[in-house]
Design an enzyme around this catalytic site. Structure first.
Site, short mmCIF file in Angstrom:
data_model
loop_
_atom_site.label_atom_id
_atom_site.label_comp_id
_atom_site.label_asym_id
_atom_site.label_seq_id
_atom_site.Cartn_x
_atom_site.Cartn_y
_atom_site.Cartn_z
N GLU A 176 0.83 -1.21 0.00
CA GLU A 176 0.00 0.00 0.00
C GLU A 176 0.87 1.26 0.00
O GLU A 176 1.85 1.35 0.73
CB GLU A 176 -0.91 0.02 1.23
CG GLU A 176 -1.95 -1.09 1.24
CD GLU A 176 -3.01 -0.93 0.14
OE1 GLU A 176 -3.13 0.18 -0.42
OE2 GLU A 176 -3.71 -1.94 -0.14
N CYS A 224 -7.78 -2.30 7.99
CA CYS A 224 -6.40 -2.30 7.47
C CYS A 224 -5.88 -0.87 7.32
O CYS A 224 -4.76 -0.56 7.76
CB CYS A 224 -6.34 -3.03 6.14
SG CYS A 224 -6.60 -4.80 6.33
N HIS A 280 -1.42 -5.84 1.28
CA HIS A 280 -2.67 -6.60 1.12
C HIS A 280 -2.41 -7.84 0.26
O HIS A 280 -1.69 -7.76 -0.74
CB HIS A 280 -3.74 -5.73 0.45
CG HIS A 280 -4.68 -5.08 1.41
ND1 HIS A 280 -4.87 -3.72 1.47
CD2 HIS A 280 -5.50 -5.62 2.38
CE1 HIS A 280 -5.78 -3.44 2.42
NE2 HIS A 280 -6.16 -4.58 2.98
N1 PCA Z 1 -8.54 -7.06 5.71
C1 PCA Z 1 -9.42 -5.98 6.13
C2 PCA Z 1 -9.30 -5.91 7.63
C3 PCA Z 1 -8.66 -7.20 8.05
C4 PCA Z 1 -8.15 -7.79 6.80
O1 PCA Z 1 -7.45 -8.81 6.73
C5 PCA Z 1 -9.15 -4.67 5.40
O2 PCA Z 1 -8.69 -4.71 4.24
O3 PCA Z 1 -9.39 -3.60 5.94
#
Ligand code: PCA
Length: 203
Positions: free
Chosen positions: A87, A150, A172
């Protein structure tokens, strides 16, 4: 005079989330939990965090206060993505389309009151993408970590460690094959582990 090799390891705190949104596994913790203790220059400390606003980042900050990590990398599930995505940015906004694991569903709230709108990640995200691709695995930068837990973790950590020596990043990862039906994209667990390993090797 002998040259002494510097064998000092960096301390990396890496986190994965518990399952949320009706799933019974979360690929982020499945992968983080089986990483070895040392990768490249890094001594790895792993922590599972709850998919809950506030509590997720508090768990990290509590451990970080004693561990004093050089780098904190959080990993989360991004269902529907086909690549592993470091990110670029965390934003000061909470807006949930589903309740978190404590039943909280904020709409249009700041992560931190009176703090700035956004922070850029401080880990080498572009090197991470290259390093993942060098292993023939799919990678891309992501310009939005969303507005769920996240992003909350990424923003809170970037705010807390702004202008310190602690680097902060968020990665991610796609679903695992057992989580998907039909044509949804996924990566195998060993591929996610390899991609995270490639990211850590850039540190
Ligand atoms: N993904 C979520 C929260 C926990 C996770 O593994 C997100 O992308 O916010």
């Amino acid at each position: 005079m002998k040259t002494v090799k510097d064998t000092t390891l960096k301390t990396l705190l890496i986190t994965g989330f518990d399952p949320f949104g009706g799933q019974n596994i979360n690929p982020s913790w499945e992968a983080v939990s089986i990483l070895p203790d040392i990768i490249g220059n890094c001594h790895i400390h792993k922590l599972q965090i709850p998919t809950e606003y506030e509590r997720a980042s508090n768990c990290i900050l509590e451990l970080a206060s004693s561990l004093k990590p050089d780098v904190i990398l959080s990993v989360g599930q991004a269902g529907g993505r086909k690549a592993v995505t470091p990110e670029v940015i965390g934003i000061n906004l909470r807006e949930a389309s589903i309740p978190d694991n404590a039943g909280y569903q904020p709409l249009n709230e700041p992560v931190i009151e009176n703090a700035r709108e956004a922070y850029f990640s401080t880990v080498p995200i572009r090197d991470m993408v290259e390093s993942i691709r060098a292993r023939n695995l799919p990678a891309a930068l992501s310009y939005s970590a969303g507005t769920f837990v996240c992003n909350d973790v990424l923003y809170t950590l970037l705010h807390t460690f702004h202008n310190t020596n602690t680097l902060v990043g968020f990665i991610h990862v796609p679903y695992l094959p057992e989580q998907v039906k039909n044509e949804e994209p996924s990566l195998m667990l060993n591929e996610i582990v390899d991609a995270l390993t490639a990211c850590i090797q850039t540190l």
